[in-house]
Motif scaffolding. Structure first.
Motif, PDB file in Angstrom:
ATOM      1  N   ASP A 271       0.840  -1.201   0.000  1.00  0.00           N
ATOM      2  CA  ASP A 271       0.000   0.000   0.000  1.00  0.00           C
ATOM      3  C   ASP A 271       0.879   1.257   0.000  1.00  0.00           C
ATOM      4  OD1 ASP A 271      -1.900   1.942   0.233  1.00  0.00           O
ATOM      5  OD2 ASP A 271      -2.694   1.289   2.180  1.00  0.00           O
ATOM      6  N   PRO A 272       1.366   1.664  -1.186  1.00  0.00           N
ATOM      7  CA  PRO A 272       2.242   2.846  -1.261  1.00  0.00           C
ATOM      8  C   PRO A 272       1.574   4.137  -0.786  1.00  0.00           C
ATOM      9  CG  PRO A 272       2.393   1.550  -3.279  1.00  0.00           C
ATOM     10  CD  PRO A 272       1.243   0.986  -2.489  1.00  0.00           C
ATOM     11  N   SER A 273       0.232   4.149  -0.657  1.00  0.00           N
ATOM     12  CA  SER A 273      -0.432   5.360  -0.176  1.00  0.00           C
ATOM     13  C   SER A 273      -0.051   5.675   1.275  1.00  0.00           C
ATOM     14  CB  SER A 273      -1.952   5.232  -0.297  1.00  0.00           C
ATOM     15  OG  SER A 273      -2.469   4.305   0.653  1.00  0.00           O
ATOM     16  N   LEU A 274       0.550   4.712   1.963  1.00  0.00           N
ATOM     17  CA  LEU A 274       1.009   4.936   3.336  1.00  0.00           C
ATOM     18  C   LEU A 274       2.354   5.671   3.384  1.00  0.00           C
ATOM     19  CD1 LEU A 274       0.146   1.434   4.868  1.00  0.00           C
ATOM     20  CD2 LEU A 274      -0.914   3.611   5.491  1.00  0.00           C
ATOM     21  N   ALA A 275       2.950   5.944   2.222  1.00  0.00           N
ATOM     22  CA  ALA A 275       4.321   6.457   2.196  1.00  0.00           C
ATOM     23  C   ALA A 275       4.480   7.794   2.907  1.00  0.00           C
ATOM     24  CB  ALA A 275       4.817   6.571   0.756  1.00  0.00           C
ATOM     25  N   ALA A 276       3.529   8.704   2.715  1.00  0.00           N
ATOM     26  CA  ALA A 276       3.660  10.023   3.354  1.00  0.00           C
ATOM     27  C   ALA A 276       3.655   9.887   4.873  1.00  0.00           C
ATOM     28  CB  ALA A 276       2.548  10.957   2.893  1.00  0.00           C
ATOM     29  N   ASN A 277       2.745   9.078   5.392  1.00  0.00           N
ATOM     30  CA  ASN A 277       2.690   8.887   6.840  1.00  0.00           C
ATOM     31  C   ASN A 277       3.909   8.121   7.336  1.00  0.00           C
ATOM     32  OD1 ASN A 277       0.553   9.508   9.004  1.00  0.00           O
ATOM     33  ND2 ASN A 277       1.285   7.473   9.565  1.00  0.00           N
ATOM     34  N   ALA A 278       4.375   7.170   6.526  1.00  0.00           N
ATOM     35  CA  ALA A 278       5.586   6.427   6.888  1.00  0.00           C
ATOM     36  C   ALA A 278       6.778   7.372   7.010  1.00  0.00           C
ATOM     37  CB  ALA A 278       5.876   5.350   5.851  1.00  0.00           C
ATOM     38  N   GLY A 279       6.857   8.339   6.112  1.00  0.00           N
ATOM     39  CA  GLY A 279       7.933   9.323   6.186  1.00  0.00           C
ATOM     40  C   GLY A 279       7.895  10.107   7.484  1.00  0.00           C
ATOM     41  N   GLU A 280       6.691  10.550   7.880  1.00  0.00           N
ATOM     42  CA  GLU A 280       6.556  11.292   9.138  1.00  0.00           C
ATOM     43  C   GLU A 280       6.958  10.423  10.325  1.00  0.00           C
ATOM     44  OE1 GLU A 280       5.500  14.700   9.322  1.00  0.00           O
ATOM     45  OE2 GLU A 280       5.939  14.414   7.191  1.00  0.00           O
ATOM     46  N   GLU A 281       6.564   9.158  10.295  1.00  0.00           N
ATOM     47  CA  GLU A 281       6.898   8.248  11.394  1.00  0.00           C
ATOM     48  C   GLU A 281       8.408   8.019  11.478  1.00  0.00           C
ATOM     49  OE1 GLU A 281       6.198   4.976  14.325  1.00  0.00           O
ATOM     50  OE2 GLU A 281       5.885   7.119  14.024  1.00  0.00           O
ATOM     51  N   LEU A 282       9.070   7.895  10.330  1.00  0.00           N
ATOM     52  CA  LEU A 282      10.517   7.688  10.342  1.00  0.00           C
ATOM     53  C   LEU A 282      11.262   8.942  10.808  1.00  0.00           C
ATOM     54  CD1 LEU A 282      10.758   5.581   7.088  1.00  0.00           C
ATOM     55  CD2 LEU A 282      11.343   4.783   9.400  1.00  0.00           C
ATOM     56  N   VAL A 283      10.783  10.115  10.408  1.00  0.00           N
ATOM     57  CA  VAL A 283      11.386  11.356  10.896  1.00  0.00           C
ATOM     58  C   VAL A 283      11.181  11.469  12.405  1.00  0.00           C
ATOM     59  CG1 VAL A 283      11.236  13.880  10.804  1.00  0.00           C
ATOM     60  CG2 VAL A 283      11.232  12.559   8.684  1.00  0.00           C
ATOM     61  N   ARG A 284      10.004  11.074  12.881  1.00  0.00           N
ATOM     62  CA  ARG A 284       9.760  11.080  14.326  1.00  0.00           C
ATOM     63  C   ARG A 284      10.745  10.162  15.049  1.00  0.00           C
ATOM     64  NH1 ARG A 284       8.078   7.994  18.230  1.00  0.00           N
ATOM     65  NH2 ARG A 284       7.662   6.222  16.853  1.00  0.00           N
ATOM     66  N   MET A 285      10.903   8.960  14.541  1.00  0.00           N
ATOM     67  CA  MET A 285      11.749   7.978  15.215  1.00  0.00           C
ATOM     68  C   MET A 285      13.233   8.324  15.165  1.00  0.00           C
ATOM     69  SD  MET A 285      10.491   4.084  14.574  1.00  0.00           S
ATOM     70  CE  MET A 285      11.754   3.492  15.692  1.00  0.00           C
ATOM     71  N   LEU A 286      13.690   8.814  14.007  1.00  0.00           N
ATOM     72  CA  LEU A 286      15.117   8.860  13.722  1.00  0.00           C
ATOM     73  C   LEU A 286      15.704  10.262  13.671  1.00  0.00           C
ATOM     74  CD1 LEU A 286      15.059   6.291  10.760  1.00  0.00           C
ATOM     75  CD2 LEU A 286      15.446   5.802  13.181  1.00  0.00           C
ATOM     76  N   GLY A 287      14.872  11.288  13.622  1.00  0.00           N
ATOM     77  CA  GLY A 287      15.355  12.616  13.264  1.00  0.00           C
ATOM     78  C   GLY A 287      16.064  13.383  14.367  1.00  0.00           C
ATOM     79  N   VAL A 288      17.087  14.122  13.985  1.00  0.00           N
ATOM     80  CA  VAL A 288      17.803  15.121  14.788  1.00  0.00           C
ATOM     81  C   VAL A 288      18.241  14.549  16.141  1.00  0.00           C
ATOM     82  CG1 VAL A 288      17.874  17.593  15.326  1.00  0.00           C
ATOM     83  CG2 VAL A 288      16.142  16.744  13.754  1.00  0.00           C
ATOM     84  N   GLY A 289      18.946  13.429  16.070  1.00  0.00           N
ATOM     85  CA  GLY A 289      19.403  12.782  17.292  1.00  0.00           C
ATOM     86  C   GLY A 289      20.371  13.599  18.122  1.00  0.00           C
ATOM     87  N   ALA A 290      21.053  14.548  17.491  1.00  0.00           N
ATOM     88  CA  ALA A 290      22.006  15.388  18.227  1.00  0.00           C
ATOM     89  C   ALA A 290      21.340  16.587  18.883  1.00  0.00           C
ATOM     90  CB  ALA A 290      23.118  15.870  17.281  1.00  0.00           C
ATOM     91  N   GLY A 291      20.090  16.854  18.550  1.00  0.00           N
ATOM     92  CA  GLY A 291      19.380  17.989  19.131  1.00  0.00           C
ATOM     93  C   GLY A 291      19.708  19.305  18.453  1.00  0.00           C
ATOM     94  N   LEU A 292      18.961  20.346  18.827  1.00  0.00           N
ATOM     95  CA  LEU A 292      19.142  21.693  18.289  1.00  0.00           C
ATOM     96  C   LEU A 292      19.419  22.659  19.437  1.00  0.00           C
ATOM     97  CD1 LEU A 292      16.148  21.814  15.763  1.00  0.00           C
ATOM     98  CD2 LEU A 292      18.548  21.328  15.250  1.00  0.00           C
ATOM     99  N   MET A 293      20.297  23.615  19.191  1.00  0.00           N
ATOM    100  CA  MET A 293      20.706  24.532  20.255  1.00  0.00           C
ATOM    101  C   MET A 293      20.006  25.882  20.130  1.00  0.00           C
ATOM    102  SD  MET A 293      24.585  25.337  21.532  1.00  0.00           S
ATOM    103  CE  MET A 293      25.035  26.488  20.244  1.00  0.00           C
ATOM    104  N   ARG A 294      19.752  26.494  21.290  1.00  0.00           N
ATOM    105  CA  ARG A 294      19.263  27.862  21.396  1.00  0.00           C
ATOM    106  C   ARG A 294      20.039  28.555  22.511  1.00  0.00           C
ATOM    107  NH1 ARG A 294      17.053  26.255  17.373  1.00  0.00           N
ATOM    108  NH2 ARG A 294      14.843  26.413  16.811  1.00  0.00           N
ATOM    109  N   VAL A 295      19.908  29.896  22.607  1.00  0.00           N
ATOM    110  CA  VAL A 295      20.524  30.643  23.698  1.00  0.00           C
ATOM    111  C   VAL A 295      19.434  31.498  24.354  1.00  0.00           C
ATOM    112  CG1 VAL A 295      21.271  32.546  22.166  1.00  0.00           C
ATOM    113  CG2 VAL A 295      22.410  32.191  24.383  1.00  0.00           C
ATOM    114  N   ALA A 296      19.402  31.472  25.671  1.00  0.00           N
ATOM    115  CA  ALA A 296      18.395  32.243  26.405  1.00  0.00           C
ATOM    116  C   ALA A 296      18.702  33.733  26.281  1.00  0.00           C
ATOM    117  CB  ALA A 296      18.380  31.826  27.872  1.00  0.00           C
ATOM    118  N   THR A 297      17.678  34.529  25.998  1.00  0.00           N
ATOM    119  CA  THR A 297      17.859  35.985  25.851  1.00  0.00           C
ATOM    120  C   THR A 297      17.553  36.726  27.151  1.00  0.00           C
ATOM    121  OG1 THR A 297      15.574  36.241  25.119  1.00  0.00           O
ATOM    122  CG2 THR A 297      17.234  35.884  23.406  1.00  0.00           C
TER     123      THR A 297
END
Length: 409
Positions: A271-297
């Motif tokens: 069912d390739p129609s699941l591809a868009a949701n699969a992409g979101e799920e993979l980004v959720r699971m695997l994405g930005v493991g190092a984190g993102l930095m900010r500085v308090a103002t």
């Protein structure tokens, strides 16, 4: 205020222990110390935020937590957070300055109309790559022979850059996301890239086309404060560099996760129609493991923890996306999961400017690979897969795969 608090090492992904999730100690931190002092690989001390609610709070409030530090100075020596914000450094700007750039980016690469215009080209590129692999036969390295050529071809075509010139932005991308390169290493590579892209920008001023770079240049000229060549050059160069490596790695890493959970891969093949949701799920699971930095103002607090103005905060994106308070059974891959709210592309005004292109590439790959290559499988034992280190872009170094047959497009 915080200098008396001892810091622990920043938890970074440990694929040997948790190949598809955050470091093992993150779950304990999230439940017991959701805001904790850490020492980062570049020597910076920061407050680490691991829960979903606080992650969204920090990224959604640029008045309290600025992006001027850059997003990766905790991991990359080539992005020191005290480096001044120079002309065209839109990723380190806040407020109206940042909005000025986003307004030019959006019509070039982000609108629904533009994405639909790009879709046939991305599908054609994916199919042509698989046709070539069918003629060649396996085993092959999927990362080098499918993921990278797909994302490189797409971003080059979008910007009207010859694919043959790809090495110039590959070199910068490799240095940019490497924890081993410093400011001087990166500058030495950025100068020839800026010279190359600057020539393209000037050419588009004289003779614009339909490509995204032409839209950037044309829209930039029409603004109340017209964009300089350097501003446009940095925007286009940023797309070239960031648009190739991060998405290619996600396609490769996501394919590995699916191959390790065969029912999910087979479900997608059926069912390739699941591809868009699969992409979101993979980004959720695997994405930005190092984190993102900010500085308090300002002097403020997160979850009751005082944060002083000038202190750094690292938002653990992957940890937040694995927060069981937000996602049920977050360690489980489920391509049918309700994924709305995942923050793998960021959150707030600084979320990824190229996320719609990334989504299009990822969705196309996930809809096409399992359907055309339903017998796709690893060509080596999983234990032999090597993962990237000293980087902010995680995933396999290479993904050796093989198959029985590649079906026609």
């Amino acid at each position: 205020m915080s200098s008396t608090i001892s810091a622990r090492p920043l938890p970074v992904p440990r694929e040997d222990l948790c190949p598809f999730g955050p470091a093992p100690e993150v779950a304990e931190l999230r439940s017991e110390s959701p805001v904790v002092r850490v020492t980062c690989p570049t020597g910076i001390d920061a407050w680490l935020v691991t829960r979903y609610a606080e992650a969204r709070e920090v990224m959604g409030d640029p008045r309290r937590f600025s992006n001027r530090s850059g997003q990766a100075g905790h991991m990359l020596a080539n992005m020191p957070p005290d480096q001044p914000v120079e002309e065209g450094d839109f990723s380190k700007m806040d407020g109206p300055e940042h909005v000025r750039f986003r307004r030019v980016f959006a019509p070039a690469i982000s609108t629904v109309k533009r994405i639909e215009e790009f879709r046939p080209m991305v599908q054609r590129t994916a199919d042509e790559l698989l046709d070539g692999l069918a003629a060649e036969g396996g085993p092959i390295d999927l990362h080098e022979q499918f993921s990278k050529p797909l994302t490189t071809s797409v971003i080059a075509e979008l910007l009207g850059v010859p694919y043959a010139d790809r090495a110039i932005f590959h070199r910068v991308a490799d240095a940019l996301f490497s924890g081993k390169s410093d400011v001087d290493d990166l500058d030495a590579l950025k100068f020839p890239l800026f010279s190359y892209v600057g020539d393209l920008v000037r050419a588009r001023r004289v003779e614009p086309g339909e490509d995204a770079m032409s839209v950037l240049v044309t829209r930039g000229q029409q603004q109340e404060q017209p964009f300089t060549d350097l501003e446009l050059t940095k925007m286009a160069a940023g797309l070239l560099v960031a648009g190739y490596d991060t998405t290619a790695s996600m396609i490769t890493y996501g394919t590995l996760a699916l191959l390790q959970d065969r029912p999910q891969f087979d479900r997608l093949a059926a069912d390739p129609s699941l591809a868009a949701n699969a992409g979101e799920e993979l980004v959720r699971m695997l994405g930005v493991g190092a984190g993102l930095m900010r500085v308090a103002t300002v002097d403020t607090e997160i979850a009751g923890q005082p944060i002083a103005a000038g202190e750094f905060v690292v938002v653990a994106i992957q940890a937040a996306n694995h927060d069981p308070a937000r996602f049920d059974e977050p360690e489980r891959l489920d391509i049918g999961r309700e994924t709305s709210g995942q923050i793998g592309f960021g959150h707030g005004p600084h979320q990824c400017a190229g996320q719609q292109i990334a989504r299009l590439e990822l969705t196309t790959a996930l809809a096409t690979l399992p359907r055309r290559v339903p017998s796709l499988r690893l060509a080596v034992p999983f234990a032999e897969i090597e993962f990237k280190a000293d980087t902010t872009v995680y995933g396999p170094v290479a993904l050796p795969v093989t198959w029985d047959e590649i079906l026609p497009a």
